[in-house]
Motif scaffolding. Structure first.
Motif, mmCIF file in Angstrom:
data_model
loop_
_atom_site.group_PDB
_atom_site.id
_atom_site.type_symbol
_atom_site.label_atom_id
_atom_site.label_comp_id
_atom_site.label_asym_id
_atom_site.label_seq_id
_atom_site.Cartn_x
_atom_site.Cartn_y
_atom_site.Cartn_z
ATOM 1 N N ALA A 186 0.850 -1.193 0.000
ATOM 2 C CA ALA A 186 0.000 0.000 0.000
ATOM 3 C C ALA A 186 0.888 1.247 0.000
ATOM 4 O O ALA A 186 1.837 1.318 -0.764
ATOM 5 N N ASP A 187 0.609 2.189 0.885
ATOM 6 C CA ASP A 187 1.377 3.438 0.922
ATOM 7 C C ASP A 187 2.425 3.453 2.026
ATOM 8 O O ASP A 187 3.000 4.497 2.330
ATOM 9 N N TYR A 188 2.683 2.319 2.642
ATOM 10 C CA TYR A 188 3.657 2.267 3.727
ATOM 11 C C TYR A 188 5.078 2.398 3.201
ATOM 12 O O TYR A 188 5.409 1.901 2.131
ATOM 13 N N GLU A 189 5.901 3.033 4.002
ATOM 14 C CA GLU A 189 7.329 3.156 3.713
ATOM 15 C C GLU A 189 8.089 2.364 4.772
ATOM 16 O O GLU A 189 7.826 2.522 5.971
ATOM 17 N N PRO A 190 9.007 1.523 4.367
ATOM 18 C CA PRO A 190 9.789 0.781 5.359
ATOM 19 C C PRO A 190 10.718 1.704 6.142
ATOM 20 O O PRO A 190 11.208 2.703 5.613
ATOM 21 N N SER A 191 10.924 1.364 7.420
ATOM 22 C CA SER A 191 11.835 2.131 8.258
ATOM 23 C C SER A 191 12.437 1.179 9.294
ATOM 24 O O SER A 191 12.098 0.003 9.346
ATOM 25 N N ALA A 192 13.285 1.714 10.135
ATOM 26 C CA ALA A 192 13.879 0.915 11.209
ATOM 27 C C ALA A 192 12.847 0.587 12.289
ATOM 28 O O ALA A 192 13.096 -0.256 13.144
ATOM 29 N N PHE A 193 11.681 1.227 12.238
ATOM 30 C CA PHE A 193 10.686 1.076 13.294
ATOM 31 C C PHE A 193 9.489 0.220 12.914
ATOM 32 O O PHE A 193 8.639 -0.047 13.746
ATOM 33 N N ASN A 194 9.388 -0.192 11.637
ATOM 34 C CA ASN A 194 8.237 -1.000 11.254
ATOM 35 C C ASN A 194 8.665 -2.224 10.460
ATOM 36 O O ASN A 194 9.828 -2.362 10.070
ATOM 37 N N GLN A 195 7.709 -3.119 10.267
ATOM 38 C CA GLN A 195 7.921 -4.310 9.456
ATOM 39 C C GLN A 195 6.586 -4.737 8.882
ATOM 40 O O GLN A 195 5.534 -4.290 9.337
ATOM 41 N N PHE A 196 6.627 -5.611 7.888
ATOM 42 C CA PHE A 196 5.441 -5.992 7.139
ATOM 43 C C PHE A 196 5.329 -7.510 7.110
ATOM 44 O O PHE A 196 6.315 -8.207 6.887
#
Length: 99
Positions: free
Chosen positions: A80-90
């Motif tokens: 979707a519109d999520y951007e990966p970062s050091a704080f999230n995961q999918f």
């Protein structure tokens, strides 16, 4: 209320598990698992082929991650519109494999 969760339609046969929460008095009693099963069942009923979610990282998320992984979710790419970062995961669940 013991807990809450939501299913968001993403289009193209995909859905997203949104913001599952369990009341603190009912943690580790199966509420989250029941909500997740309901969401997965609804995703099947809607004909989705994939179910995804975005969540955080770190110790505060370990119980939720264990629940998702026990149910078959696997780490994967952003969606979707999520951007990966050091704080999230999918995580993703292939519903075609769920029969």
């Amino acid at each position: 209320m013991l807990g809450v969760g939501a299913l968001k339609a993403l289009g193209a046969g995909a859905g997203e598990v949104k913001s599952m929460r369990t009341h603190p008095d009912h943690l580790r009693k199966g509420v989250g698992a029941a909500i997740l099963e309901t969401i997965i069942g609804e995703a099947h009923a809607r004909g989705y082929r994939r179910l995804s979610l975005e969540t955080g990282r770190g110790p505060a998320f370990e119980a939720a991650l264990a629940l998702y992984r026990r149910r078959g979710f696997r780490n994967g790419e952003a969606f979707a519109d999520y951007e990966p970062s050091a704080f999230n995961q999918f995580l993703h669940l292939d519903l075609a494999d769920q029969g």
